[in-house]
Enzyme design. Structure first.
Site, PDB file in Angstrom:
ATOM      1  N   ASP A  22     -10.066  15.888 -33.636  1.00  0.00           N
ATOM      2  CA  ASP A  22      -9.505  16.789 -34.636  1.00  0.00           C
ATOM      3  C   ASP A  22      -9.501  18.214 -34.099  1.00  0.00           C
ATOM      4  O   ASP A  22     -10.551  18.843 -33.979  1.00  0.00           O
ATOM      5  CB  ASP A  22     -10.335  16.693 -35.918  1.00  0.00           C
ATOM      6  N   ASP A  39      -6.079  15.962 -28.830  1.00  0.00           N
ATOM      7  CA  ASP A  39      -4.988  15.619 -29.734  1.00  0.00           C
ATOM      8  C   ASP A  39      -5.476  14.529 -30.684  1.00  0.00           C
ATOM      9  O   ASP A  39      -6.340  13.718 -30.325  1.00  0.00           O
ATOM     10  CB  ASP A  39      -3.765  15.135 -28.951  1.00  0.00           C
ATOM     11  N   CYS A  45       7.660  26.004 -32.676  1.00  0.00           N
ATOM     12  CA  CYS A  45       9.120  25.914 -32.611  1.00  0.00           C
ATOM     13  C   CYS A  45       9.702  25.980 -34.024  1.00  0.00           C
ATOM     14  O   CYS A  45      10.697  25.328 -34.328  1.00  0.00           O
ATOM     15  CB  CYS A  45       9.583  24.668 -31.866  1.00  0.00           C
ATOM     16  N   ASP A  76       0.005  25.377 -29.242  1.00  0.00           N
ATOM     17  CA  ASP A  76       1.375  25.099 -29.685  1.00  0.00           C
ATOM     18  C   ASP A  76       1.212  24.322 -30.982  1.00  0.00           C
ATOM     19  O   ASP A  76       1.105  23.097 -30.988  1.00  0.00           O
ATOM     20  CB  ASP A  76       2.122  24.289 -28.623  1.00  0.00           C
TER      21      ASP A  76
END
Length: 362
Positions: free
Chosen positions: A166, A139, A291, A228
């Site tokens: 990255d 992350d 999402c 995600d």
């Protein structure tokens, strides 16, 4: 919302041909709280957990895949099982996205945008402690990685490495795949760490990697990859309502849904997917999810990628039929005649908006 949606958010919805109907508290009140049990906690039994949630209802996708749902007014975060790391409290589509990867005890799993660590921890609980499998997370945010570190410690994840880096260019980050030397003889395509082997120091790693010599696969080929992807979060109804509220945490949410930010987000998603796929072994599985409710951040990203990457192909999403009565999903045909992706819609799926696509490499 109790009042009208702001013009800048309505412009975002209009650009993407999306209805404003989900963005009201009536829809949010119909989305249940969900959790699944952490199998890494050896002393955990279902009966002891349900004493804290007497109204929770249990559902199954298979004999080994079960979750619980209850009224959205219940605060899972204040419960003892949650504080002790005995349950994973996540929206059902997020749980489902991990389950469809069919993770096995020997799998090496990479979570591309891992913070705050829930999906990575759920994957680790499926791998368990008996096999050689492991989880690796990367992350860009040190602050969010600290949250992920706290979570994997609480969950008692056994074989985990977290890296700050990255995700759009993971190969350059030199994180490799590591296997502690004592677990087995040196596997094929792995080498012992020598002084000339450039392996990045983890932001956090569990004790197996700190206390023992490891074998490394310098150019990694992961069995399962979770992506995600960064998105505009417009499918997360609670997030949107909180951001647009006059008392919301984001005092100036408008830039979040501008045309410029959406364009930049889509370019980042394309880079993330290209980077993730380069790390997938032949025959491995990658789940791409967001999402966001928009086609631009989902179907179009996948279509563009498939047109460029000839070794990529879509897999059918399993368990869709089992969801038809509880969380009915919309099938999305990305390539004519090919396997479908799926979309959870807030009004019809009893969940936040969520897009899931499953692919592999030949």
């Amino acid at each position: 919302m109790t009042g009208p949606l702001p013009a800048f958010f309505l412009d975002f919805l209009s650009r993407n041909n999306l209805s404003s109907a989900p963005y009201f508290h009536e829809v949010l009140a119909n989305i249940p709280r969900s959790f699944t049990i952490n199998s890494l906690c050896q002393d955990t039994c279902e009966e002891s957990i349900l004493k804290h949630f007497p109204d929770a209802k249990k559902y199954h996708l298979s004999d080994s895949l079960a979750w619980f749902e209850m009224d959205p007014s219940i605060n899972i975060g204040s419960s003892l099982p949650f504080k002790q790391g005995k349950i994973f409290s996540m929206d059902f589509p997020s749980i489902f996205a991990i389950w469809i990867l069919d993770i096995q005890a020997h799998d090496h799993v990479l979570d591309m945008c891992c913070a705050p660590g829930l999906k990575l921890s759920l994957a680790a609980s499926i791998i368990g402690t008996s096999g050689v499998g492991s989880v690796t997370g990367i992350d860009i945010s040190a602050h969010r990685l600290r949250d992920a570190t706290s979570l994997v410690k609480k969950i008692k994840v056994p074989k985990c490495r977290l890296f700050k880096g990255d995700s759009t260019n993971v190969l350059a980050e030199k994180i490799g795949i590591a296997i502690p030397e004592n677990q087995l003889c040196k596997p094929d395509n792995f080498i012992a760490k020598e002084f000339h082997l450039q392996v990045k120091k983890p932001f956090y790693s569990t004790s197996q990697y700190r206390k023992r010599r490891c074998y490394y696969q310098e150019v990694p080929a992961y069995d399962k990859i979770i992506l995600d992807a960064q998105c505009t979060h417009d499918g997360s109804i609670k997030h949107v309502l909180k951001s647009l509220s006059p008392c919301g945490a984001n005092t100036n949410p408008q830039p979040y849904w501008t045309d410029v930010n959406e364009t930049n987000t889509i370019e980042t998603q394309k880079s993330l997917l290209k980077s993730a796929f380069s790390l997938l072994r032949v025959g491995g599985m990658l789940v791409y999810c967001t999402c966001s409710r928009t086609q631009a951040q989902n179907e179009n990203v996948i279509k563009d990628f498939l047109a460029q990457e000839k070794s990529a192909f879509l897999l059918p999403v399993p368990y869709v039929y089992q969801l038809k009565d509880l969380h009915p999903v919309h099938l999305v045909e990305i390539v004519e005649g090919a396997a479908c992706a799926i979309r959870f819609e807030p009004e019809s799926s009893r969940s936040n908006g969520f897009f899931i696509c499953l692919m592999s490499k030949n």
